[in-house]
Write an enzyme that holds these catalytic residues in place. Structure first.
Site, PDB file in Angstrom:
ATOM      1  N   CYS A 122       0.867  -1.105   0.094  1.00 12.88           N
ATOM      2  CA  CYS A 122       0.177   0.087   0.097  1.00 12.88           C
ATOM      3  C   CYS A 122       0.886   1.304  -0.053  1.00 12.88           C
ATOM      4  O   CYS A 122       0.335   2.409  -0.022  1.00 12.88           O
ATOM      5  CB  CYS A 122      -1.097  -0.006   1.198  1.00 12.88           C
ATOM      6  SG  CYS A 122      -1.784  -1.516   1.413  1.00 12.88           S
ATOM      7  N   HIS A 259      -2.773   7.048   2.549  1.00 17.31           N
ATOM      8  CA  HIS A 259      -3.468   5.791   1.978  1.00 17.31           C
ATOM      9  C   HIS A 259      -4.815   5.403   2.589  1.00 17.31           C
ATOM     10  O   HIS A 259      -5.036   5.329   3.952  1.00 17.31           O
ATOM     11  CB  HIS A 259      -2.279   4.334   2.329  1.00 17.31           C
ATOM     12  CG  HIS A 259      -2.877   3.154   2.214  1.00 17.31           C
ATOM     13  ND1 HIS A 259      -3.631   2.957   0.963  1.00 17.31           N
ATOM     14  CD2 HIS A 259      -2.948   2.266   2.883  1.00 17.31           C
ATOM     15  CE1 HIS A 259      -4.081   1.560   0.974  1.00 17.31           C
ATOM     16  NE2 HIS A 259      -3.714   1.151   2.187  1.00 17.31           N
ATOM     17  N   ASN A 289     -10.017  -0.031  -0.220  1.00 17.55           N
ATOM     18  CA  ASN A 289      -8.647  -0.097   0.164  1.00 17.55           C
ATOM     19  C   ASN A 289      -8.161  -0.673  -1.198  1.00 17.55           C
ATOM     20  O   ASN A 289      -8.253  -1.845  -1.471  1.00 17.55           O
ATOM     21  CB  ASN A 289      -8.234  -0.935   1.181  1.00 17.55           C
ATOM     22  CG  ASN A 289      -6.749  -0.854   1.422  1.00 17.55           C
ATOM     23  OD1 ASN A 289      -5.839  -0.588   0.568  1.00 17.55           O
ATOM     24  ND2 ASN A 289      -6.110  -1.324   2.707  1.00 17.55           N
TER      25      ASN A 289
HETATM   26  O1  UT7 Z   1      -3.896  -1.323   3.615  1.00 16.78           O
HETATM   27  C1  UT7 Z   1      -2.795  -1.624   4.367  1.00 16.78           C
HETATM   28  C2  UT7 Z   1      -3.126  -1.481   5.721  1.00 16.78           C
HETATM   29  N1  UT7 Z   1      -4.085  -2.025   6.596  1.00 16.78           N
HETATM   30  C3  UT7 Z   1      -4.792  -1.495   7.456  1.00 16.78           C
HETATM   31  O2  UT7 Z   1      -4.426  -0.203   7.782  1.00 16.78           O
HETATM   32  C4  UT7 Z   1      -6.094  -1.822   8.113  1.00 16.78           C
HETATM   33  C5  UT7 Z   1      -5.897  -1.616   9.624  1.00 16.78           C
HETATM   34  N2  UT7 Z   1      -6.889  -2.163  10.281  1.00 16.78           N
HETATM   35  C6  UT7 Z   1      -8.564  -1.918  10.020  1.00 16.78           C
HETATM   36  O3  UT7 Z   1      -8.902  -1.534   8.980  1.00 16.78           O
HETATM   37  C7  UT7 Z   1      -9.460  -2.535  10.921  1.00 16.78           C
HETATM   38  O4  UT7 Z   1      -8.821  -3.337  12.013  1.00 16.78           O
HETATM   39  C8  UT7 Z   1     -10.419  -3.530  10.653  1.00 16.78           C
HETATM   40  C9  UT7 Z   1     -11.608  -2.838   9.662  1.00 16.78           C
HETATM   41  C10 UT7 Z   1      -9.950  -4.651   9.814  1.00 16.78           C
HETATM   42  C11 UT7 Z   1     -11.189  -4.133  11.783  1.00 16.78           C
HETATM   43  O5  UT7 Z   1     -11.967  -3.190  12.587  1.00 16.78           O
HETATM   44  P1  UT7 Z   1     -11.640  -3.182  14.244  1.00 16.78           P
HETATM   45  O6  UT7 Z   1     -12.513  -2.104  14.574  1.00 16.78           O
HETATM   46  O7  UT7 Z   1     -10.333  -3.242  14.145  1.00 16.78           O
HETATM   47  O8  UT7 Z   1     -12.294  -4.677  14.702  1.00 16.78           O
HETATM   48  P2  UT7 Z   1     -11.615  -5.850  15.310  1.00 16.78           P
HETATM   49  O9  UT7 Z   1     -10.656  -6.688  14.316  1.00 16.78           O
HETATM   50  O10 UT7 Z   1     -11.023  -5.502  16.661  1.00 16.78           O
HETATM   51  O11 UT7 Z   1     -12.969  -6.654  15.689  1.00 16.78           O
HETATM   52  C12 UT7 Z   1     -13.810  -6.490  16.314  1.00 16.78           C
HETATM   53  C13 UT7 Z   1     -14.916  -7.384  16.235  1.00 16.78           C
HETATM   54  C14 UT7 Z   1     -14.711  -8.867  16.064  1.00 16.78           C
HETATM   55  O12 UT7 Z   1     -15.637  -9.534  16.735  1.00 16.78           O
HETATM   56  P3  UT7 Z   1     -15.578 -10.021  18.415  1.00 16.78           P
HETATM   57  O13 UT7 Z   1     -14.426 -10.553  18.204  1.00 16.78           O
HETATM   58  O14 UT7 Z   1     -15.274  -8.692  19.192  1.00 16.78           O
HETATM   59  O15 UT7 Z   1     -16.762 -10.635  18.752  1.00 16.78           O
HETATM   60  C15 UT7 Z   1     -14.558  -9.139  14.758  1.00 16.78           C
HETATM   61  O16 UT7 Z   1     -14.866 -10.702  14.550  1.00 16.78           O
HETATM   62  O17 UT7 Z   1     -15.848  -6.978  15.075  1.00 16.78           O
HETATM   63  C16 UT7 Z   1     -15.821  -8.419  14.383  1.00 16.78           C
HETATM   64  N3  UT7 Z   1     -15.823  -8.073  12.737  1.00 16.78           N
HETATM   65  C17 UT7 Z   1     -16.850  -7.914  12.322  1.00 16.78           C
HETATM   66  N4  UT7 Z   1     -18.096  -7.766  12.414  1.00 16.78           N
HETATM   67  C18 UT7 Z   1     -19.185  -7.424  11.623  1.00 16.78           C
HETATM   68  C19 UT7 Z   1     -14.723  -8.164  11.998  1.00 16.78           C
HETATM   69  N5  UT7 Z   1     -15.386  -7.943  10.669  1.00 16.78           N
HETATM   70  C20 UT7 Z   1     -16.426  -7.790  10.832  1.00 16.78           C
HETATM   71  C21 UT7 Z   1     -17.421  -7.482   9.766  1.00 16.78           C
HETATM   72  N6  UT7 Z   1     -18.608  -7.369  10.106  1.00 16.78           N
HETATM   73  N7  UT7 Z   1     -17.166  -7.370   8.517  1.00 16.78           N
END
Ligand code: UT7
Length: 333
Positions: A122, A259, A289
């Site tokens: 990225c 990004h 993204n």
């Molecule tokens: O381009 C390269 C660089 N990449 C980035 O910079 C990406 C950085 N990270 C992110 O964009 C975010 O971490 C995500 C969008 C991937 C995830 O968001 P988050 O707020 O960090 O969520 P999390 O991973 O802490 O997950 C929180 C909860 C989890 O459930 P539990 O374990 O709390 O029950 C996940 O299973 O959200 C759940 N979850 C979802 N729920 C509904 C993860 N994906 C989804 C989804 N819909 N699509």
């Protein structure tokens, strides 16, 4: 550790003379995704700000999209006549080899030009700009055609809700040249790599193990939370370093183009850095993204409609798989 305020930027007078973009026709909306994985439009919008992304056809690959972006660049007034080097930034090339750059060179009918692919995920467009700048500064090239394109949908696991909601396809092209003797346009730059965090965002290749994780499936894998925390800390610090190099305050930045990894994340980075939301250019809302293409997909429309003007101070910041980062402050010319 170096005091950022004492690091002088290697300045240069590169100029982005023209740009063009391309995205595939097919739209994948949050509602579409909610029909195939356990997610909702609300969750996706509140956590990422994304609403839709574009998906390449089965028979449409990165070089096709890059070529279409170059055609758009030509329609925007860019001339390929004096191009002597092609750099293609991508982590989703059509083939391991030949390179996307060589495919693009051939289809454009360019002769006697160098052609390489550059893999910085990225941060690809920014690393590409940095390498183009080095070629131009040393006189090894006079006009670099820099393309950035990704077919991320082809390496996305559409059963994994934590990644499939994020990624989309697209491409952009920039004609990069140099105005020798003109005032510096690169006011600050930072390039950095943190390979120790590589296992937080990867796609395996010939080797299927990384950092103790075995993943033979060839899909993109991400520990979103870990990358989120990494970006918040490192990119906020990187912005401070760029501002110190350029001897500028955050409120002197006219446009910030990070990004477009995740709207919520880059908004909190901007807030910590003291940059107002109205001064950010982003592409995540309608494209998701798009990795190396995300910065030029945000920048090109703002150049076309006159928001980015000559003399503006524009901070561009790429970061991602590696984990790697590359940021610059440019005086737009
Ligand atoms: O381009 C390269 C660089 N990449 C980035 O910079 C990406 C950085 N990270 C992110 O964009 C975010 O971490 C995500 C969008 C991937 C995830 O968001 P988050 O707020 O960090 O969520 P999390 O991973 O802490 O997950 C929180 C909860 C989890 O459930 P539990 O374990 O709390 O029950 C996940 O299973 O959200 C759940 N979850 C979802 N729920 C509904 C993860 N994906 C989804 C989804 N819909 N699509």
């Amino acid at each position: 550790m170096l005091d950022p305020a004492r690091v002088r930027a290697v300045t240069s007078s590169l100029r982005i003379a023209a740009m063009g973009t391309y995205v595939p026709e097919r739209r994948l909306t949050n509602a579409d995704l909610a029909r195939s994985v356990d997610t909702t439009d609300d969750w996706i919008v509140s956590r990422t700000g994304m609403r839709e992304r574009r998906i390449a056809r089965d028979d449409e690959f990165t070089s096709d999209m890059c070529l279409a972006a170059v055609r758009a660049l030509e329609r925007n007034g860019g001339s390929l006549d004096a191009v002597d080097f092609v750099i293609a930034c991508t982590v989703t090339p059509d083939y391991a080899f030949p390179s996307v750059a060589a495919r693009v060179q051939e289809q454009l009918g360019l002769r006697r030009v160098g052609a390489i692919d550059l893999g910085a995920a990225c941060a690809g467009f920014m690393y590409g700009l940095d390498v183009a700048d080095a070629l131009l500064e040393t006189g090894r090239a006079r006009n670099v055609l820099l393309v950035a394109g990704e077919s991320l949908s082809k390496i996305t696991d559409y059963t994994d809700r934590s990644t499939c909601i994020l990624f989309g396809d697209g491409a952009a092209a920039a004609l990069v040249t140099i105005d020798r003797g003109a005032p510096a346009t690169v006011l600050a730059r930072r390039v950095n790599s943190d390979g120790a965090a590589g296992r937080e965002l990867f796609q395996t290749g010939l080797r299927s193990e990384i950092g103790g994780v075995v993943s033979p499936d060839r899909y993109l894998h991400q520990n979103g939370r870990a990358v989120y925390e990494w970006a918040l800390t490192n990119i906020t610090a990187g912005i401070a370093e760029l501002l110190a190099q350029a001897e500028m305050r955050a409120d002197e930045i006219d446009w910030f183009v990070p990004h477009s990894a995740n709207g919520r994340m880059i908004e909190s980075i901007a807030k910590r850095a003291g940059i107002a939301r109205e001064r950010m250019l982003t592409s995540y809302e309608l494209h998701g993204n798009t990795s190396s293409a995300s910065i030029p997909l945000a920048l090109a429309p703002a150049i076309a409609d006159g928001r980015v003007k000559r003399g503006n101070r524009v901070m561009l910041y790429g970061f991602g798989g590696g984990l790697v980062e590359c940021g610059m402050i440019l005086r737009w010319s």
